[in-house]
Design an enzyme around this catalytic site. Structure first.
Site, short mmCIF file in Angstrom:
data_model
loop_
_atom_site.label_atom_id
_atom_site.label_comp_id
_atom_site.label_asym_id
_atom_site.label_seq_id
_atom_site.Cartn_x
_atom_site.Cartn_y
_atom_site.Cartn_z
CB THR A 45 7.89 -18.78 50.47
OG1 THR A 45 8.99 -18.12 51.12
CG2 THR A 45 6.87 -19.15 51.53
CE1 TYR A 133 16.06 -14.18 48.17
CE2 TYR A 133 14.84 -15.62 46.68
CZ TYR A 133 15.24 -15.29 47.96
OH TYR A 133 14.83 -16.05 49.02
CE LYS A 161 13.17 -12.52 49.48
NZ LYS A 161 12.34 -13.70 49.14
CB ILE A 203 10.07 -10.24 49.49
CG1 ILE A 203 10.05 -9.13 48.43
CG2 ILE A 203 9.39 -11.51 48.95
CD1 ILE A 203 10.77 -9.47 47.15
#
Length: 293
Positions: A45, A133, A161, A203
């Site tokens: 992001t 992640y 994540k 997250i």
């Protein structure tokens, strides 16, 4: 340390495409003032793919300075080159980050053994808490539960994540290694069900524009107020969907700009929303009272 409502914070740019440090500092304060538990700079992001090394370090350094130990900073330091990921993670540690978020190698599509050795090498070489992640939709490969469970025993690997969209996979990790590794939702849509299975937070993309509500839902789950959590979850669905009306982070950055939080400037190859999608986004934001109709 890396639990609760965490924001994958956007990276604002000015009209010339330069990192807008002043606005970034304001975004960080906005998050902390609204209850966000952890700031995560230089993730997907945050448009990390378009930041050069100097900019990457500048964004993380600015974040650490502005946060000023009020909440933890989990710095994105992943790469599809293991040596580069080690270098970026070392840099983050030197600057004072509390931990590193490491995306699984993308494009080169290693085997599960390659993924394991990649993350193990980073954990072996940098004594910093690390959150793995897994986001197959971005990387082109899924890191299996078995690989995550192998890595969970490493003392520097503290979380994952999980953005595979697979609750069975997340649940398997929790069932077999939940005492060693925190499973964190990487998908706003799945935060509630994942936390109900033992996940430790999210997250979030949506938290960029509505941090208080994301925090309220996570808090409700942690306090076993599931009826309240369900109400917030269902209320946020349209907003979550709007954040992915096109490729993240385009919609959330445009939304933040419409709310007056930052500019809407992106770096190529990301471009502005299609007119029809912009109209849809404005309608959703108006419905939540975030902008005027």
């Amino acid at each position: 340390m890396f639990t609760g409502s965490m924001v994958a914070i956007i990276t604002p740019f000015d009209r010339e495409g330069r990192f807008d440090e002043e606005t970034f500092r304001k975004l960080i304060d906005f998050q902390i003032e609204n209850g966000t538990d952890v700031i995560v700079p230089c993730g997907t992001t945050g448009e990390s793919a378009t930041l050069d090394h100097a900019e990457h370090k500048k964004v993380i350094k600015t974040c650490i300075e502005q946060v000023n130990k009020r909440v933890p900073v989990l710095a994105g330091t992943g790469s599809n080159a293991t040596s580069e990921a080690i270098e970026l993670t070392r840099d983050a540690k030197k600057m004072g980050a509390d931990g590193a978020l490491l995306i699984s190698p993308y494009y080169n599509k290693p085997s599960q053994e390659g993924v394991y050795r990649h993350f193990k090498a980073i954990a072996d070489n940098v004594a910093l808490p690390q959150v793995l992640y897994n986001v197959p939709g971005r990387t082109g490969m899924n890191m299996t539960a078995a690989t995550t469970i192998r890595l969970a025993s490493h003392p520097n690997v503290v979380g994952i994540k999980e953005a595979s969209g697979d609750l069975t996979q997340a649940s398997t990790i929790i069932a077999e290694a939940g005492d060693q590794i925190n499973v964190i939702s990487g998908d706003d849509f799945l935060t509630l069900p994942m936390m109900a299975c033992g996940g430790k937070g999210v997250i979030s993309v949506t938290a960029n524009i509505l941090p208080g509500e994301v925090k309220a839902m996570v808090t409700a789950v942690n306090e076993n107020r599931y009826a309240d959590a369900k109400k917030i979850h269902l209320n946020l669905l349209n907003l979550h969907q709007a954040m992915f009306i096109e490729t993240n982070p385009v919609p959330v950055k445009v939304a933040a700009a419409l709310m007056g939080l930052c500019g809407d400037h992106l770096r190529l190859p990301l471009v502005e929303l299609l007119p029809e999608n912009l109209a849809s986004l404005k309608k959703v934001l108006s419905g939540y009272g975030l902008i005027q109709a």
